[in-house]
Write a protein that holds these residues in place. Structure first.
Motif, short mmCIF file in Angstrom:
data_model
loop_
_atom_site.label_atom_id
_atom_site.label_comp_id
_atom_site.label_asym_id
_atom_site.label_seq_id
_atom_site.Cartn_x
_atom_site.Cartn_y
_atom_site.Cartn_z
N ILE A 169 -10.83 -2.34 1.22
CA ILE A 169 -9.79 -1.93 0.27
C ILE A 169 -10.06 -0.51 -0.21
O ILE A 169 -9.20 0.37 -0.16
CB ILE A 169 -9.74 -2.88 -0.94
N PHE A 170 -11.29 -0.30 -0.67
CA PHE A 170 -11.61 1.02 -1.22
C PHE A 170 -11.57 2.12 -0.16
O PHE A 170 -11.25 3.26 -0.45
CB PHE A 170 -12.95 1.00 -1.96
N GLN A 175 -4.62 -1.74 -5.19
CA GLN A 175 -6.01 -2.14 -4.95
C GLN A 175 -6.32 -3.44 -5.69
O GLN A 175 -6.95 -4.36 -5.14
CB GLN A 175 -6.93 -1.00 -5.41
N GLN A 176 -5.84 -3.55 -6.94
CA GLN A 176 -6.08 -4.77 -7.72
C GLN A 176 -5.49 -6.00 -7.03
O GLN A 176 -6.12 -7.04 -6.92
CB GLN A 176 -5.46 -4.63 -9.12
N PHE A 224 -4.80 -6.34 -3.84
CA PHE A 224 -5.57 -6.66 -2.63
C PHE A 224 -6.85 -7.41 -3.00
O PHE A 224 -7.24 -8.37 -2.34
CB PHE A 224 -5.92 -5.39 -1.85
N SER A 225 -7.52 -6.96 -4.06
CA SER A 225 -8.76 -7.62 -4.49
C SER A 225 -8.49 -9.08 -4.83
O SER A 225 -9.24 -9.97 -4.45
CB SER A 225 -9.36 -6.92 -5.70
N LEU A 274 -1.34 3.25 -6.57
CA LEU A 274 -2.42 2.89 -5.66
C LEU A 274 -3.47 1.99 -6.30
O LEU A 274 -3.92 1.01 -5.69
CB LEU A 274 -3.12 4.17 -5.16
N TYR A 275 -3.84 2.30 -7.52
CA TYR A 275 -4.89 1.53 -8.16
C TYR A 275 -4.45 0.08 -8.37
O TYR A 275 -5.22 -0.86 -8.16
CB TYR A 275 -5.28 2.18 -9.50
N TRP A 319 -9.40 2.38 2.32
CA TRP A 319 -8.01 2.82 2.47
C TRP A 319 -7.51 3.56 1.23
O TRP A 319 -6.82 4.58 1.34
CB TRP A 319 -7.10 1.63 2.79
N VAL A 320 -7.87 3.04 0.05
CA VAL A 320 -7.43 3.70 -1.18
C VAL A 320 -8.03 5.11 -1.27
O VAL A 320 -7.35 6.08 -1.60
CB VAL A 320 -7.82 2.86 -2.42
N ILE A 343 -13.87 -5.83 -0.41
CA ILE A 343 -13.75 -4.73 -1.37
C ILE A 343 -13.97 -3.38 -0.69
O ILE A 343 -13.33 -2.38 -1.00
CB ILE A 343 -14.75 -4.95 -2.54
N PHE A 377 0.83 -1.20 0.00
CA PHE A 377 0.00 0.00 0.00
C PHE A 377 0.87 1.26 0.00
O PHE A 377 0.64 2.19 -0.77
CB PHE A 377 -0.91 -0.03 1.24
#
Lengths: 216, 257
Positions: A186-187, A173-174, A176-177, A169-170, A189-190, A183, A13
């Protein structure tokens, strides 16, 4: 929410966050320099330069950013131009944002009374001196508001680079998913990370507004 | 400044500013029609006439803030070049004072007078500041040096604008309605500075509605109407016995208030 502090998740992250900042900062720098140059072109007395500025703005402002990324990531290597994915992303995002910076600056230039430029020219200043010493400094003050919108949008636009092999970051996120975390967490924190960046940019512009406010 | 002029005036037999067959159109409007004009070193020429007569345009063509369609303009023997560095160089020799002052709003009064010297004349900053302070003192706004233009009265701003132009050590000064935007009580403080300048031997072209100034400071009055110089004469002759109907009509309208 706690997943962030499990395993090596925080490192991933953090790296994504820093990469987003690096990408955004470099793109912002490019956009500012290139955008100012384009604005100068668009108000210059040389028709070729004006046409170049207009074409650039038309092309880059009207093309979806994802398409621009495709063009840069696949188009440039086809022309035997090879850079890192980060550099490609900076070129695409910087070139795109430059068209917005150009138009914001140009509207600012148009708010500076014509007499200011006439006074500068009648002192013997060249076009470049008139622009950089007299017109742009006054234009900059009036465009801080709209300019802050452009530069707040930029870090969020940078998310597209995640789809083009930049580990920001994006793309974190991927990952982590894929690892199967919730979800929503994840979103959360992002979104927090983007909020921190946007708020910082906004604060920077507020500082500039008070700093540059001049008795006039 | 005065030494410069003394030096030049001995060698200047040729006129300083020469306009030959100058024409200009704004669309269908023929604003300047075959203008021929010669201005000698040290001469003060006042341009008067009804609005729309082309007097401001004529004034602005002399440093090419307005381009002309045909004809030639020479300053000190050099024809006005087209846009570019060379034109910029020549403009530095021609001081211009505007109706709306046009002081640089983001710069202090001192900086307004310094900037041209440093950036165009490439004079070292300490020397430029010294000159600027002397000039501001001379036009009576020395105490305002560190303020911004918007903090000054109109009359003060216009005197700063004159100082800014003088800082370039111009060969000729153009005044485009310098007192038209001023409150009545401030007109005189600006005219006084201009009278002093005229008395010091500066070559001046002045577009104005101040007939008192024209009478007392001008060497020559040009009366313009409809893009032509209709009449030119000494101020005394012009104001007491105008020859053309157009001038008589104009004077009858403005001199009886």
């Amino acid at each position: 929410m706690g997943f962030l502090f499990e395993d090596d998740n925080f490192a991933l992250f953090r790296d994504g966050f820093l990469q987003t900042i690096e990408l955004s900062a470099l793109s912002a720098l490019l956009a500012l320099l290139l955008g100012t140059l384009l604005a100068a072109f668009r108000v210059s007395p040389v028709p070729v330069l004006r046409a170049f500025g207009t074409t650039w703005v038309t092309l880059f402002r009207n093309t979806p950013l994802t398409l621009l990324f495709f063009a840069v990531e696949f188009g440039l290597p086809a022309l035997d131009v090879h850079f890192s994915h980060l550099t490609f992303a900076v070129l695409a995002l910087g070139g795109y944002t430059a068209s917005f910076v150009c138009e914001v600056l140009r509207s600012g230039i148009n708010t500076v009374p014509l007499g200011q430029a006439e006074a500068a020219r009648s002192l013997g200043m060249t076009f470049g001196q008139t622009l950089t010493l007299v017109v742009l400094p006054q234009a900059a003050r009036t465009v801080l508001g709209p300019m802050s919108s452009v530069f707040i949008a930029l870090p969020r636009n940078s998310a597209i680079a995640g789809a083009f092999s930049v580990g920001e970051l994006y793309s974190a996120q991927q990952t982590f998913s894929e690892r199967g975390y919730s979800i929503f967490s994840i979103f959360f924190w992002v979104a927090c990370a983007y909020l921190v960046i946007s708020a910082t940019v906004a604060a920077l512009f507020r500082f500039l507004e008070t700093r540059l406010a001049v008795a006039r | 400044m005065t030494e410069d002029q003394a030096e030049v005036s001995t060698s200047a037999a040729a006129p300083l500013v020469v306009l030959k067959g100058v024409n200009k159109h704004y669309g269908a409007l023929h604003v300047l029609q075959d203008i021929d004009l010669q201005i000698a070193q040290g001469e003060v020429v006042v341009l008067i006439g009804p609005s729309g007569s082309g007097k401001s345009t004529l004034c602005r063509t002399i440093n090419r803030l307005e381009s002309v369609d045909s004809g030639t303009i020479t300053i000190d023997g050099r024809p006005l070049p087209a846009e570019g560095k060379e034109l910029a160089g020549l403009r530095a020799e021609v001081g211009m004072v505007f109706q709306s002052f046009n002081l640089f709003a983001h710069k202090t009064v001192l900086e307004n007078v310094v900037i041209g010297q440093v950036k165009v004349r490439k004079i070292a900053r300490p020397q430029a500041e010294k000159t600027a302070r002397e000039l501001l003192e001379r036009v009576g706004v020395g105490a305002q040096a560190d303020k911004y233009p918007a903090q000054l009265s109109g009359g003060q701003q216009q005197r700063v604008a004159i100082a800014r132009a003088l800082a370039m050590k111009p060969k000729v000064m153009l005044f485009d309605e310098p007192t038209s935007a001023l409150d009545p009580e401030m007109v005189n403080e600006v005219l006084e500075v201009m009278r002093q300048l005229a008395a010091d031997g500066m070559t001046m072209v002045v577009v104005t509605h101040e007939m008192g100034f024209a009478r007392s400071a001008a060497n020559r009055v040009l009366f313009m109407a409809d893009g032509k110089i209709v009449e030119e004469n000494t101020p005394d002759a012009f104001f007491t016995a105008p020859r053309s109907e157009r001038a008589k009509d104009f004077l009858s309208k403005i001199l009886h208030h």
